[in-house]
Each structure stands twice: as structure tokens, then as C-alpha cells.
Design a protein around this motif. Sequence first.
Motif, PDB file in Angstrom:
ATOM      1  N   THR A  55      -0.183  13.728  -1.762  1.00  0.00           N
ATOM      2  CA  THR A  55      -0.554  12.955  -2.951  1.00  0.00           C
ATOM      3  C   THR A  55       0.484  11.876  -3.243  1.00  0.00           C
ATOM      4  O   THR A  55       0.132  10.767  -3.661  1.00  0.00           O
ATOM      5  CB  THR A  55      -0.717  13.878  -4.166  1.00  0.00           C
ATOM      6  N   ASP A  56       1.762  12.172  -3.029  1.00  0.00           N
ATOM      7  CA  ASP A  56       2.815  11.191  -3.290  1.00  0.00           C
ATOM      8  C   ASP A  56       2.697   9.997  -2.346  1.00  0.00           C
ATOM      9  O   ASP A  56       2.841   8.842  -2.771  1.00  0.00           O
ATOM     10  CB  ASP A  56       4.199  11.827  -3.134  1.00  0.00           C
ATOM     11  N   VAL A  57       2.457  10.269  -1.077  1.00  0.00           N
ATOM     12  CA  VAL A  57       2.353   9.175  -0.110  1.00  0.00           C
ATOM     13  C   VAL A  57       1.112   8.333  -0.394  1.00  0.00           C
ATOM     14  O   VAL A  57       1.164   7.100  -0.362  1.00  0.00           O
ATOM     15  CB  VAL A  57       2.332   9.720   1.330  1.00  0.00           C
ATOM     16  N   LEU A  58      -0.004   8.974  -0.692  1.00  0.00           N
ATOM     17  CA  LEU A  58      -1.219   8.220  -0.985  1.00  0.00           C
ATOM     18  C   LEU A  58      -1.017   7.331  -2.203  1.00  0.00           C
ATOM     19  O   LEU A  58      -1.391   6.145  -2.191  1.00  0.00           O
ATOM     20  CB  LEU A  58      -2.386   9.179  -1.209  1.00  0.00           C
ATOM     21  N   ALA A  59      -0.434   7.882  -3.261  1.00  0.00           N
ATOM     22  CA  ALA A  59      -0.191   7.078  -4.458  1.00  0.00           C
ATOM     23  C   ALA A  59       0.740   5.906  -4.154  1.00  0.00           C
ATOM     24  O   ALA A  59       0.528   4.788  -4.633  1.00  0.00           O
ATOM     25  CB  ALA A  59       0.402   7.956  -5.564  1.00  0.00           C
ATOM     26  N   SER A  60       1.763   6.144  -3.335  1.00  0.00           N
ATOM     27  CA  SER A  60       2.708   5.088  -2.986  1.00  0.00           C
ATOM     28  C   SER A  60       2.027   3.985  -2.174  1.00  0.00           C
ATOM     29  O   SER A  60       2.242   2.790  -2.426  1.00  0.00           O
ATOM     30  CB  SER A  60       3.875   5.677  -2.197  1.00  0.00           C
ATOM     31  N   ARG A  61       1.206   4.389  -1.216  1.00  0.00           N
ATOM     32  CA  ARG A  61       0.531   3.380  -0.391  1.00  0.00           C
ATOM     33  C   ARG A  61      -0.438   2.556  -1.226  1.00  0.00           C
ATOM     34  O   ARG A  61      -0.563   1.337  -1.036  1.00  0.00           O
ATOM     35  CB  ARG A  61      -0.211   4.052   0.759  1.00  0.00           C
TER      36      ARG A  61
END
Length: 214
Positions: A55-61
Amino acid sequence: MPRQPSRRRSYDQYCAAARALDAVGDRWTLLIVRELLAGPRRYTDLHADLPGVSTDVLASRLKDMERDELATRRRLPPPSPAYVYELTDRGRELMPVLRALSGWGASVLDGPRPTDAVRAHWFAIPLLRALDGIAGEGVIGIALDEGEFHVRLGPDGPSYGDGPAPAPDARLRMDAPTCLAVGRGEVSVGEGVRTGRIELSGTGPLGAELAQLD
């Protein structure tokens, strides 16, 4: 709390390819583009169709894509409280990039590995090349065992969407290996219909053109 912009990482090279990779070279970014090429998506839908992304990576991207004006976030009209992400015009310009990557990668796409996730609409981009020769316009529904997606043919070129189309002008049913073979150019749509590997329904002009597509 306002969302904080993420820090830009750069190759710091005065090169068009390097500048492009500054925007889309991070892991998952082009796969998010692949999902959004199918139309606006909620965050939860993106996360469900990108198995393996945190979830963190998706939000960052997604923040990076908003910063680079590849995607925007908007609220759906009432009564839905949800937000969706969608590509900007600049983001949609990445379609040829995804098509080229899919064509290049299709040659090494053998049977799925035990750990591979599969979604029907992931077969859409390779399939577009086989439909480039169609002169007509309309919507084609494609049904695989793994699910359904649809392709829209129009003056701006083909595009695709996840799930069944409400009222397609023609429908193609086939298994995933056949869909992959068509996308690779090993089997034409017309040949698949004649040999029974592809089931075609739709008697209008688009259906007739598909039946003759070699």
C-alpha cells in the motif's frame, strides 16, 4: 492532512530517455499506467489488480504520477464517496510504450508460473496489434476463462477496458493461450474463427470484418 509531494529522484542526465525514466522508470509505475489505460480506477481496485505491491509503494507511485502530470485524482459524484485515479492526456500517451514493451515481452511469455497472478485484461495490450487492421469502429467484447475485457475501436486508435462491455458490436471467446498466440501474430483472428479456436458472435459489419481478419 494535506498530502506531501514525494521527492523526485533523477538520473541527472540531459537525455530524453533518461528524462522519461525519471517519470516512469520506478518499479510498478508502468503497471499502474497499464491499469489506468483501462479507465478510471479506485485505489482499492488498483491494489487488487496489482498483486505484490504494498500500500505504501502504490500510494507513493500515485503521488509521483500526479506530480509528473501523468495521472489525476478526482472524487466521484454523489452518492459515491470514492475517489478515482485516471490518466491525463500525457499519461495516455504512454500507450505506445506499453504496446512496444508487451510486444517485446510476449515472445518469452510461456505458460504461467505457479506464483503468477493472472487477470484477463492483461491480455488486452498484446491483442491490440492483431486488431490494428480493422477499418471499422465499435466495441469488441473478449471473454477468456480468466474473465472478460473489451476493446474500443475508433478514430484515435484502439483502447481497452476491464470487464464486459454493456452492448458490444461483436464478441470473441477464446482461451488464454489462443489470445496470446493472436497477440504474438502466430494465429490471426480469422484463422482462429475458421479453425474453431475462437468463437465469434456478432453478425454486423464489425463481426464480418473480424471473421476475415488475417
